[in-house]
Design a protein around this motif. Structure first.
Motif, PDB file in Angstrom:
ATOM      1  N   THR A 287       0.877  -1.249   0.126  1.00 56.55           N
ATOM      2  CA  THR A 287      -0.092  -0.160  -0.222  1.00 56.55           C
ATOM      3  C   THR A 287       1.090   1.460  -0.113  1.00 56.55           C
ATOM      4  O   THR A 287       1.952   0.913   0.905  1.00 56.55           O
ATOM      5  N   GLN A 289       1.250   5.280   0.216  1.00 56.41           N
ATOM      6  CA  GLN A 289       0.678   6.819  -0.073  1.00 56.41           C
ATOM      7  C   GLN A 289       1.664   7.765  -0.125  1.00 56.41           C
ATOM      8  O   GLN A 289       2.878   7.849   0.683  1.00 56.41           O
ATOM      9  N   GLU A 294      -4.244   9.553  -1.425  1.00 60.99           N
ATOM     10  CA  GLU A 294      -5.714   8.498  -1.293  1.00 60.99           C
ATOM     11  C   GLU A 294      -4.503   7.177  -0.881  1.00 60.99           C
ATOM     12  O   GLU A 294      -3.456   6.946  -1.892  1.00 60.99           O
ATOM     13  N   GLN A 296      -2.808   3.683  -2.372  1.00 60.43           N
ATOM     14  CA  GLN A 296      -3.296   2.980  -3.073  1.00 60.43           C
ATOM     15  C   GLN A 296      -2.749   1.550  -2.933  1.00 60.43           C
ATOM     16  O   GLN A 296      -1.760   1.670  -2.560  1.00 60.43           O
ATOM     17  N   LYS A 297      -3.444   0.632  -3.546  1.00 58.48           N
ATOM     18  CA  LYS A 297      -2.582  -0.338  -3.467  1.00 58.48           C
ATOM     19  C   LYS A 297      -2.060  -0.849  -4.864  1.00 58.48           C
ATOM     20  O   LYS A 297      -2.519  -1.040  -6.162  1.00 58.48           O
ATOM     21  N   GLN A 298      -0.580  -1.448  -4.878  1.00 58.28           N
ATOM     22  CA  GLN A 298       0.044  -1.629  -6.081  1.00 58.28           C
ATOM     23  C   GLN A 298       1.077  -2.768  -5.713  1.00 58.28           C
ATOM     24  O   GLN A 298       0.828  -3.799  -4.467  1.00 58.28           O
TER      25      GLN A 298
END
Length: 541
Positions: A287, A289, A294, A296-298
């Motif tokens: 995750t 940031q 906001e 973000q899932k990566q």
């Protein structure tokens, strides 16, 4: 053979006196040697050879933990290698000297050639040779019903259509050679200057790559950080395990963001009997940031780095982080954490160190071995037979004494200096090593307390890299490739057509060609020129 009596050095006392170069002469000689293409190629070869040690021994810029382990494994050799800067090859004085000399040599080679090339582009094609029949490729065409001017104009039109530069040369009758003796009007043509242009583009692009790499190394940085599942990394100087800034790097340029490792998954080969346990895929689910944005899932994979705020995040390594809790004799928790253990083999037998400077009646150090899938050899020693968590076990050797943390000397978290410590548990100690499965608790020697093996997490090692000239390196590399292809495949040719009128009223067009270097298609090109002139005149083949 004796020299004539009036020769200047025929006298018995004559001596040959070499001129004295002086300082300016020697500097000029050195500059000519340095800026020769032979020297540039030699320096390019030396640069490639100089880079070899960087792949043979670990580098501080990319694998600081490997350097530390190298010093542990090769205590005698490592300091000698370090004196020659072999752990910092790409920033060493000798590598930088070769790099700088190559840069100067290329500049000195390319600039004079560029000047000469522009002069050649503005110059007209060379005059037509007196005897075209002596050239490597030659063909003749005799036509009737056309004047010499018509044939010449048709020849010029054909050559221009084939992208030749053309110039007309007329020779009056009465001179030497076939053309001059009969009188002829000729056209001289040449093409293929793109070959030299491509060559110059290649060398300028190579200089561009050197400049871009130099600037990138000066203003960029490379840092490493290992953290386990559930842990977060903040992009700041104090958060890195190791950090290698460029010479002109400013810490205020670090972009603010965080990366949290949510889950790390490894897929191992299970079908092929000859490759059981070989890793097939690594996936780090994170995750990210950026400050003010906001989360973000990566995903980060081995060949799929994460690109965030101008930095590239590469998956460098992985391993296991056993979670251990240590309590004092009264049951008070003095240590609880997941500790990264460094893999020692392909089956991830791992080594780690836990240091307990406070909380117990004396300082304690634990050297642990973690086995994801434990197995016991004939000698009684444990080893891991498979890299995944099938039957994990943790063993600890216990030392008491001075950890050396109060000396003001930096200590590696992955090594324990046992010189001033007493071994309490382990091989050749009063008590054997502590052995635990997940959830088990054992007592420390001499009533020091207890230790519990709570569980296992996975950790990843990330390489955070910033190169502000990465795009320029790509542009220059593509330009170098394009220039090289042009210089290899564009032929350099000169063509001549001489037109003479015969006594019977016919006109003979003599075509000839000359190539710079090997050109196996030169003869066919001259024959093709003859055929094109024939068609341009409106005559049947």
């Amino acid at each position: 053979m004796s020299r004539p009596s009036d020769h200047y050095d025929s006298a018995a006392d004559a001596k040959i006196v070499n001129p004295q170069l002086g300082v300016v002469g020697w500097l000029r000689w050195f500059w000519r040697q340095l800026t020769s293409m032979r020297t540039a190629l030699l320096l390019l070869l030396l640069l490639a050879i100089a880079a070899v040690p960087g792949s043979l021994v670990p580098q501080r810029s990319s694998d600081p933990n490997g350097v530390s382990q190298y010093f542990v494994d090769h205590k005698d050799v490592a300091p000698i290698l370090d004196q020659f800067q072999l752990f910092d090859v790409y920033s060493s004085a000798w590598f930088s000297a070769i790099y700088l000399l190559l840069f100067i040599s290329l500049i000195g080679c390319v600039l004079p050639r560029t000047k000469h090339h522009f002069e050649a582009l503005r110059a007209q094609p060379p005059a037509t040779p007196a005897n075209l029949g002596r050239l490597p490729a030659h063909a003749e065409l005799t036509v009737s019903g056309k004047s010499a001017e018509e044939v010449l104009e048709a020849s010029k039109a054909v050559l221009k259509a084939d992208r030749y530069r053309v110039a007309r040369f007329d020779r009056p009758a009465g001179g030497k050679g076939k053309l001059a003796s009969t009188g002829a009007i000729t056209v001289s043509a040449e093409r293929g200057y793109m070959r030299e242009t491509g060559n110059l583009v290649f060398h300028f692009a190579l200089v561009g790559v050197l400049i871009a790499v130099g600037f990138g190394g000066g203003f960029g940085f490379a840092g490493q950080r290992a953290f386990y599942e559930g842990q977060a990394f903040t992009n700041s100087l104090i958060a890195f395990d190791s950090f290698n800034p460029g010479r002109f790097f400013n810490s205020s340029s670090l972009p603010p963001y965080t990366i949290t490792l949510d889950k790390f998954t490894t897929v191992y080969e299970e079908q092929n009997a000859n490759a059981i346990g070989q890793p097939v895929d690594y996936t780090a689910e994170v995750t990210t940031q950026i400050k003010g944005q906001e989360p973000q899932k990566q995903v980060i994979k081995v060949n799929e780095p994460l690109r965030i705020e101008g930095t590239d995040v590469y998956l460098l390594g992985n391993g296991y982080a056993p979670t251990v809790t240590v309590r004092d004799p009264e049951g008070n928790v003095i240590f609880t954490d997941s500790v990264n253990f460094l893999p020692q083999d392909n089956n991830l037998t791992s080594l780690g160190v836990i240091k307990l400077p406070d909380g117990l009646k004396e300082q304690v150090g634990l050297i642990g071995f973690f086995y994801p899938t434990v197995s016991e050899g004939q000698s009684g020693a444990f080893f891991s037979m498979y890299p995944d968590l099938v039957d994990p076990r943790l063993t600890l050797d216990v030392y008491s004494g001075d950890l050396g943390l109060d000396d003001g000397i930096p200590r590696s978290v992955y090594a324990l200096d046992t010189e001033d410590m007493t071994k309490l548990a382990g091989r050749k100690a009063p008590q054997k090593s502590l052995e635990m499965k997940i959830g088990e608790t054992v007592e420390l020697p001499q009533g020091l307390g207890t230790v519990t093996f709570d569980g296992v997490k996975k950790f990843v090692s990330l390489d955070i890299h910033r190169d502000p000239t990465q795009g320029w390196v790509l542009v220059f590399s593509m330009a170098a490739l394009a220039g090289l292809l042009v210089s290899l495949f564009v032929p350099r040719r000169r063509m001549w057509v001489s037109v003479t009128e015969n006594s019977d009223g016919s006109v003979t067009a003599e075509c000839a060609g000359l190539a710079r270097g090997d050109d196996p298609s030169l003869e066919s090109a001259v024959n093709a020129l003859k055929e094109k002139i024939h068609r341009a005149l409106g005559l049947n083949s």
